[in-house]
Design a protein around this motif. Structure first.
Motif, PDB file in Angstrom:
ATOM      1  N   ASP A  52       0.825  -1.205   0.000  1.00 17.62           N
ATOM      2  CA  ASP A  52       0.000   0.000   0.000  1.00 17.62           C
ATOM      3  C   ASP A  52       0.865   1.264   0.000  1.00 17.62           C
ATOM      4  O   ASP A  52       1.811   1.350   0.778  1.00 17.62           O
ATOM      5  N   ILE A  53       0.551   2.229  -0.846  1.00 16.35           N
ATOM      6  CA  ILE A  53       1.091   3.576  -0.626  1.00 16.35           C
ATOM      7  C   ILE A  53       0.225   4.230   0.438  1.00 16.35           C
ATOM      8  O   ILE A  53       0.677   4.549   1.519  1.00 16.35           O
ATOM      9  N   THR A  54      -1.038   4.380   0.147  1.00 16.92           N
ATOM     10  CA  THR A  54      -1.965   4.857   1.177  1.00 16.92           C
ATOM     11  C   THR A  54      -3.383   4.573   0.700  1.00 16.92           C
ATOM     12  O   THR A  54      -3.643   4.487  -0.508  1.00 16.92           O
ATOM     13  N   ILE A 106       0.540  12.799  -4.255  1.00 24.92           N
ATOM     14  CA  ILE A 106       1.163  11.763  -3.417  1.00 24.92           C
ATOM     15  C   ILE A 106       1.673  10.616  -4.287  1.00 24.92           C
ATOM     16  O   ILE A 106       2.777  10.109  -4.083  1.00 24.92           O
ATOM     17  N   ALA A 112       5.753   9.171  -4.824  1.00 22.97           N
ATOM     18  CA  ALA A 112       6.093   7.836  -4.316  1.00 22.97           C
ATOM     19  C   ALA A 112       6.538   6.836  -5.374  1.00 22.97           C
ATOM     20  O   ALA A 112       7.387   5.983  -5.107  1.00 22.97           O
ATOM     21  N   PHE A 157      10.157   5.112  -6.342  1.00 26.53           N
ATOM     22  CA  PHE A 157      10.956   4.332  -5.405  1.00 26.53           C
ATOM     23  C   PHE A 157      10.629   2.847  -5.431  1.00 26.53           C
ATOM     24  O   PHE A 157      11.226   2.073  -4.698  1.00 26.53           O
ATOM     25  N   PHE A 158       9.691   2.469  -6.294  1.00 21.38           N
ATOM     26  CA  PHE A 158       9.331   1.052  -6.397  1.00 21.38           C
ATOM     27  C   PHE A 158      10.117   0.390  -7.522  1.00 21.38           C
ATOM     28  O   PHE A 158      10.589   1.060  -8.441  1.00 21.38           O
ATOM     29  N   ARG A 190       1.062  14.227   7.888  1.00 28.12           N
ATOM     30  CA  ARG A 190       0.651  13.841   9.247  1.00 28.12           C
ATOM     31  C   ARG A 190       1.296  14.686  10.337  1.00 28.12           C
ATOM     32  O   ARG A 190       0.760  14.825  11.423  1.00 28.12           O
ATOM     33  N   PHE A 191       2.489  15.227  10.046  1.00 32.60           N
ATOM     34  CA  PHE A 191       3.201  16.001  11.050  1.00 32.60           C
ATOM     35  C   PHE A 191       2.730  17.456  11.066  1.00 32.60           C
ATOM     36  O   PHE A 191       3.221  18.265  11.838  1.00 32.60           O
ATOM     37  N   PHE A 233       5.149   7.686  11.095  1.00 32.19           N
ATOM     38  CA  PHE A 233       4.882   8.287   9.788  1.00 32.19           C
ATOM     39  C   PHE A 233       3.386   8.422   9.489  1.00 32.19           C
ATOM     40  O   PHE A 233       3.002   9.185   8.604  1.00 32.19           O
ATOM     41  N   GLY A 234       2.545   7.656  10.177  1.00 26.55           N
ATOM     42  CA  GLY A 234       1.133   7.618   9.812  1.00 26.55           C
ATOM     43  C   GLY A 234       0.942   6.896   8.487  1.00 26.55           C
ATOM     44  O   GLY A 234       1.921   6.534   7.817  1.00 26.55           O
ATOM     45  N   LEU A 235      -0.327   6.712   8.116  1.00 27.79           N
ATOM     46  CA  LEU A 235      -0.618   5.981   6.880  1.00 27.79           C
ATOM     47  C   LEU A 235      -1.248   6.874   5.830  1.00 27.79           C
ATOM     48  O   LEU A 235      -1.650   6.420   4.776  1.00 27.79           O
ATOM     49  N   ASP A 287       0.237   9.683   4.449  1.00 32.54           N
ATOM     50  CA  ASP A 287       1.256  10.228   3.557  1.00 32.54           C
ATOM     51  C   ASP A 287       1.946   9.099   2.811  1.00 32.54           C
ATOM     52  O   ASP A 287       1.757   7.941   3.123  1.00 32.54           O
ATOM     53  N   PRO A 288       2.765   9.415   1.829  1.00 34.62           N
ATOM     54  CA  PRO A 288       3.398   8.338   1.058  1.00 34.62           C
ATOM     55  C   PRO A 288       4.635   7.758   1.725  1.00 34.62           C
ATOM     56  O   PRO A 288       5.255   6.856   1.182  1.00 34.62           O
ATOM     57  N   TYR A 289       5.012   8.245   2.914  1.00 30.95           N
ATOM     58  CA  TYR A 289       6.315   7.902   3.480  1.00 30.95           C
ATOM     59  C   TYR A 289       6.507   6.393   3.697  1.00 30.95           C
ATOM     60  O   TYR A 289       7.558   5.840   3.383  1.00 30.95           O
ATOM     61  N   GLY A 312       4.912   3.891   2.251  1.00 28.11           N
ATOM     62  CA  GLY A 312       4.977   3.223   0.956  1.00 28.11           C
ATOM     63  C   GLY A 312       6.317   3.420   0.278  1.00 28.11           C
ATOM     64  O   GLY A 312       6.889   2.484  -0.277  1.00 28.11           O
ATOM     65  N   ILE A 313       6.833   4.636   0.346  1.00 26.24           N
ATOM     66  CA  ILE A 313       8.143   4.919  -0.263  1.00 26.24           C
ATOM     67  C   ILE A 313       9.229   4.076   0.392  1.00 26.24           C
ATOM     68  O   ILE A 313      10.091   3.500  -0.290  1.00 26.24           O
ATOM     69  N   ARG A 369      13.777   6.611   4.076  1.00 28.81           N
ATOM     70  CA  ARG A 369      13.952   6.201   2.679  1.00 28.81           C
ATOM     71  C   ARG A 369      15.423   6.056   2.304  1.00 28.81           C
ATOM     72  O   ARG A 369      15.813   5.119   1.616  1.00 28.81           O
TER      73      ARG A 369
END
Lengths: 270, 270, 270
Positions: free
Chosen positions: A38-40, A54, A58, A61-62, A184-185, C13-15, C17-19, C21-22, C133
């Motif tokens: 999942d990305i999100t 988003i 992302a 990086f896959f 999220r931050f 990171f929470g879910l 954002d893309p972090y 997944g990245i 990452r």
């Protein structure tokens, strides 16, 4: 396809309903070897712009060959098309509503097809409300398993951008952009990218938002304290951040708000 | 079991605590080849009805042989039994509190067992508060690995429904149901199913909720705008939706509220 | 490393954002066979204490050889070190900010290294804001693939605890602790562990919080009703719970609040 094909999801389905699980079940019913990441699933409901930004941050990086299943789809069941876009390294399935605009803007080679071949849809069950399950999942699984090639899915069409993504306005000494969304931050992610100006400009420029002068760019979140600041985030987008706190709440800020970056030295035009 | 057995989770554990991760660790410690997929961990705490409805909407889309681990379990540690239910295609592990009522109501062949054989529990660690880790995870992994068969887990018992799932009331020209829960988009999911009336009835019927007349059924979320409407969702349940908005907030609606569907033409009784 | 190495994540990171997944994409780009599992990504932003406690409750349930990637990292991009800690059974990657304090306090053998060898970082892209990452993911993937051994990452250093985790105060007949955090059910998790006193003490002791006398310890959440109670949770920490409700809201309680356990019988000192 490889032995363990990778299918990566980005949706606005959320995680409280069964929709994501059902979509994954539908994939695995066709290809038990697919690896699902999942990305999100927390794109704001129907927020195609947020999904597009988003996704574009992302996907690079896959691994090569990854199949992206992207469903932010307020028009599900209407006449909007479903696209299969092939870039140099990846496959993307998404509704034709702009969700792939930012990705396609970054890629040199884009071959788009309209997905119309019902042979690869979930047999006997096409609903008007859940194409994630009935079309996206089985088509992705078909690609993953090597049962379908992109050319089997439907005719090539020209990729047409659908979103009016806000554009950075440039004058001689100034960039004007906007806040796209918050992470999220509470960091405010803007549409201003490092590539929008020369390195020299960034070294001397000053960031402003809602009357606050944030001063020169920082390098890391730990570089300053107890005040808002600006820096380039991990995707090289200008962010407004508040160390160990939320810029969104502390300043406070809203999506869509204007952000300006101004040269403080005569010679450093953007 | 297959080479890469599939274990699918549905719980009310949420994703902020370590409980889901621990349960997965406990499975993988026994069977490293198990593939782990989530339906959801966001069932409202202790809401067995919501868990039962969501599970029953999702399970059929997973491959044959899938093992479902279902834990919404306010009675953990008390004398409530733990069940292993075998249907034609699937295995289910769940507390005996009605969480499987909706699934078992849909399946023709249901063989239920009381899981009592401690040989397959986590050795040396049976807590009174976390059977997800101590019983459900190791038993699922035992089944997945082929180390345990259902008949090894405990005696066959009669499956007894535990929930009083709200029933649709039918009169000659009218169906009365209720809102069961809301999905992430604010769509209200009801207990009224397409199979509760004839196709002819649906073609002419009018939906009402809280004094609002929603009119005839729509086909897709994109069929209308700026007002509430009703349609069949992806699991063939009647939903009340508000295009590009939340029906829950816009009308507004609550779980448990009555929804009626009435024939508008004399001949179209349900 | 094994054929399908296991990489387990714990972040703030929470879910949305893309972090996350990245980070997973970056791992799979190096090691396509890695199996990726989440403990949680919902640690409160920058709450290193919560991350440390949750990690220490969860890690022991994963298979030997698991690589834990732990990122709660307010100091990202500053001079804080990144650690690779090897215990008897596991590998941990984390910033040197105390996130591993609780784990290292439980383990006998701890070999810590400072991760400095850029050979294993994401090539050409070291950002100052996203080491998840750029460093954590590729280093974890390098370990998983067997491309890097811990000794390749950097020099051995002494592990130094960074957090002042609140300590349980003991007098002859009394333990004083605090509420560390709340789980999803609203149960208050304290720093008081079963091992802080003798079994005999627990059998007769009385728990108090905010003027409420909760009485003797319960065994399960189903043991009592309609009032707050205390019991040992699944990680053998004292919890304050409210059956079928949230102790956090019902009492109500806050993190940091004092909890006392007092002997009610003369002979049962802790």
């Amino acid at each position: 396809m490889t032995k363990n094909p990778l299918i990566v999801f980005l949706t606005d389905f959320g995680l409280q309903d069964p929709y994501v699980g059902i979509m994954k079940g539908a994939v695995l019913s066709i290809d038990r070897k697919a690896v699902l990441i999942d990305i999100t699933h927390a794109i704001e409901p129907h927020n195609v712009v947020q999904g597009a930004v988003i996704l574009s941050a992302a996907y690079r990086f896959f691994p090569k060959g990854t199949i992206f299943v992207c469903v932010v789809d307020p028009g599900v069941g209407t006449r909007r098309r479903i696209l299969c876009v092939r870039t140099r390294d990846y496959y993307f399935l998404a509704p034709d509503n702009g969700l792939l605009d930012a990705v396609c803007g970054q890629e040199k080679k884009v071959v788009a097809r309209s997905v119309v071949n019902q042979k690869y849809f979930l047999p006997g069950l096409l609903s008007a409300t859940f194409h994630g399950r009935d079309i996206f999942a089985p088509v992705a699984a078909g690609l993953a398993k090597g049962r379908a090639r992109p050319e089997d899915l439907g005719p090539v069409i020209a990729y047409r951008p659908r979103l009016k993504l806000p554009v950075v306005k440039k004058s001689r000494n100034r960039l004007k952009g906007v806040i796209l969304y918050f992470d999220r931050f509470g960091n405010a992610i803007t549409n201003i990218c490092r590539s929008d100006a020369r390195e020299k400009f960034w070294a001397e420029a000053e960031v402003r938002v809602r009357g606050h002068v944030l001063g020169k760019l920082r390098k890391t979140y730990g570089d300053w304290a107890r005040t808002a600041g600006a820096l380039f985030g991990s995707a090289d987008r200008l962010e407004i951040a508040y160390p160990c706190g939320s810029a969104r709440k502390k300043i406070p800020l809203k999506a869509g708000e204007e952000v300006t970056v101004t040269a403080t030295v005569e010679a450093s035009g953007c």
